[in-house]
Design a protein around this motif. Structure first.
Motif, PDB file in Angstrom:
ATOM      1  N   UNK A  88       0.816  -1.217   0.000  1.00 13.22           N
ATOM      2  CA  UNK A  88       0.000   0.000   0.000  1.00 13.22           C
ATOM      3  C   UNK A  88       0.850   1.268   0.000  1.00 13.22           C
ATOM      4  N   UNK A  89       2.123   1.178   0.390  1.00 14.97           N
ATOM      5  CA  UNK A  89       2.999   2.352   0.479  1.00 14.97           C
ATOM      6  C   UNK A  89       4.012   2.446  -0.662  1.00 14.97           C
ATOM      7  N   UNK A  90       4.017   1.475  -1.576  1.00 16.30           N
ATOM      8  CA  UNK A  90       5.040   1.446  -2.623  1.00 16.30           C
ATOM      9  C   UNK A  90       4.660   2.322  -3.807  1.00 16.30           C
ATOM     10  N   UNK A  91       5.673   2.753  -4.513  1.00 11.18           N
ATOM     11  CA  UNK A  91       5.478   3.446  -5.779  1.00 11.18           C
ATOM     12  C   UNK A  91       5.700   4.946  -5.686  1.00 11.18           C
ATOM     13  N   UNK A  92       6.000   5.562  -6.834  1.00 15.38           N
ATOM     14  CA  UNK A  92       6.279   7.005  -6.851  1.00 15.38           C
ATOM     15  C   UNK A  92       5.047   7.849  -6.530  1.00 15.38           C
ATOM     16  N   UNK A  93       3.853   7.360  -6.895  1.00 14.61           N
ATOM     17  CA  UNK A  93       2.631   8.123  -6.620  1.00 14.61           C
ATOM     18  C   UNK A  93       2.399   8.206  -5.117  1.00 14.61           C
ATOM     19  N   UNK A  94       2.511   7.073  -4.433  1.00 17.89           N
ATOM     20  CA  UNK A  94       2.296   7.056  -2.980  1.00 17.89           C
ATOM     21  C   UNK A  94       3.362   7.875  -2.257  1.00 17.89           C
ATOM     22  N   UNK A  95       4.585   7.818  -2.759  1.00 20.31           N
ATOM     23  CA  UNK A  95       5.657   8.605  -2.136  1.00 20.31           C
ATOM     24  C   UNK A  95       5.360  10.102  -2.279  1.00 20.31           C
ATOM     25  N   UNK A  96       4.911  10.511  -3.454  1.00 19.81           N
ATOM     26  CA  UNK A  96       4.575  11.916  -3.652  1.00 19.81           C
ATOM     27  C   UNK A  96       3.420  12.336  -2.747  1.00 19.81           C
ATOM     28  N   UNK A  97       2.408  11.489  -2.610  1.00 23.29           N
ATOM     29  CA  UNK A  97       1.261  11.798  -1.735  1.00 23.29           C
ATOM     30  C   UNK A  97       1.740  11.972  -0.299  1.00 23.29           C
ATOM     31  N   UNK A  98       2.606  11.075   0.157  1.00 23.87           N
ATOM     32  CA  UNK A  98       3.139  11.189   1.527  1.00 23.87           C
ATOM     33  C   UNK A  98       3.885  12.497   1.704  1.00 23.87           C
ATOM     34  N   UNK A  99       4.765  12.803   0.751  1.00 25.56           N
ATOM     35  CA  UNK A  99       5.559  14.032   0.853  1.00 25.56           C
ATOM     36  C   UNK A  99       4.671  15.271   0.796  1.00 25.56           C
ATOM     37  N   UNK A 100       3.649  15.237  -0.042  1.00 26.34           N
ATOM     38  CA  UNK A 100       2.741  16.383  -0.169  1.00 26.34           C
ATOM     39  C   UNK A 100       1.995  16.619   1.142  1.00 26.34           C
ATOM     40  N   UNK A 191       9.573  12.235   5.228  1.00 25.23           N
ATOM     41  CA  UNK A 191      10.896  12.457   4.637  1.00 25.23           C
ATOM     42  C   UNK A 191      11.137  13.927   4.285  1.00 25.23           C
ATOM     43  N   UNK A 192      10.103  14.768   4.419  1.00 20.45           N
ATOM     44  CA  UNK A 192      10.246  16.196   4.106  1.00 20.45           C
ATOM     45  C   UNK A 192       9.831  17.012   5.326  1.00 20.45           C
ATOM     46  N   UNK A 193      10.384  18.222   5.430  1.00 19.86           N
ATOM     47  CA  UNK A 193      10.014  19.134   6.519  1.00 19.86           C
ATOM     48  C   UNK A 193       8.767  19.892   6.114  1.00 19.86           C
ATOM     49  N   UNK A 194       8.131  20.480   7.109  1.00 16.75           N
ATOM     50  CA  UNK A 194       6.956  21.292   6.827  1.00 16.75           C
ATOM     51  C   UNK A 194       7.379  22.503   5.999  1.00 16.75           C
TER      52      UNK A 194
END
Length: 198
Positions: A88-100, A191-194
């Motif tokens: 459920x957490x894999x892939x570039x789309x999910x990573x972008x959603x998490x970072x966003x 993985x990103x700051x606010x």
């Protein structure tokens, strides 16, 4: 014409010298042993897997393998290693959603602390405080809904721009569920700051 071959003719094929093992083998040369039957080859393969002798041993090995997989997943969730993340957490789309989601403040992430405060206020037997608690409940829910709708539209627009050909099914719901978790408790870890742009 229909006689069997003599042993003298077979003799050269039965022996393979040590020199041939060091040199590359000619494909047309005899291998020096008969080809095993399929059933024999399958039983040898099964034995090579070292199957456990009893059921308890098999269950123990299965538990150990499951523990090792879960430990890898926990490390991946803490460090963000893409190889061992759950599906459920894999892939570039999910990573972008998490970072966003992690790069912005969301009202929904403060829901649990606010809910505790509102619950304590509603338990006090003062009618004015109970009315304030009721209004706070209503205000918090309305703010969360408005913030979530805004996030939904902005995130959908960003996903369509950045990943036009990638499957995005479930990505928006994934992002909204992540906003409900407090930042410290989110897995995989942010993985990103606010304020950073993903």
């Amino acid at each position: 014409m229909f006689r069997s071959r003599s042993k003298e003719e077979k003799a050269p094929t039965d022996k393979v010298t040590a020199d041939l093992s060091k040199q590359p083998r000619d494909p047309e040369a005899p291998k020096g042993r008969p080809t095993p039957k399929r059933s024999e080859a399958q039983t040898q393969r099964r034995r090579a897997q070292t199957a456990p002798a009893d059921r308890k041993e098999a269950m123990r090995r299965q538990r150990e393998a499951r523990r090792a997989d879960l430990a890898k997943q926990r490390e991946a969730l803490a460090g963000g290693d893409e190889r061992y993340l759950p599906a459920r957490d894999k892939g570039p789309v999910r990573r972008f959603v998490r970072d966003y989601v992690d790069s912005r403040f969301c009202i929904a992430e403060f829901f649990l602390p606010l809910a505790v405060v509102i619950l304590v206020l509603s338990m006090i037997r003062v009618p004015q405080l109970q009315n304030i608690a009721l209004l706070l409940w209503l205000g918090v829910i309305v703010l969360i809904v408005i913030d979530s709708i805004g996030l939904w539209f902005r995130l959908r627009k960003q996903l369509n721009e950045r990943f036009p050909n990638e499957p995005k099914r479930g990505a928006l719901a994934y992002g909204l569920m992540r906003t409900l978790q407090m930042r410290r408790l989110r897995l995989p870890k942010p993985q990103v700051k606010r304020g950073e742009r993903p």
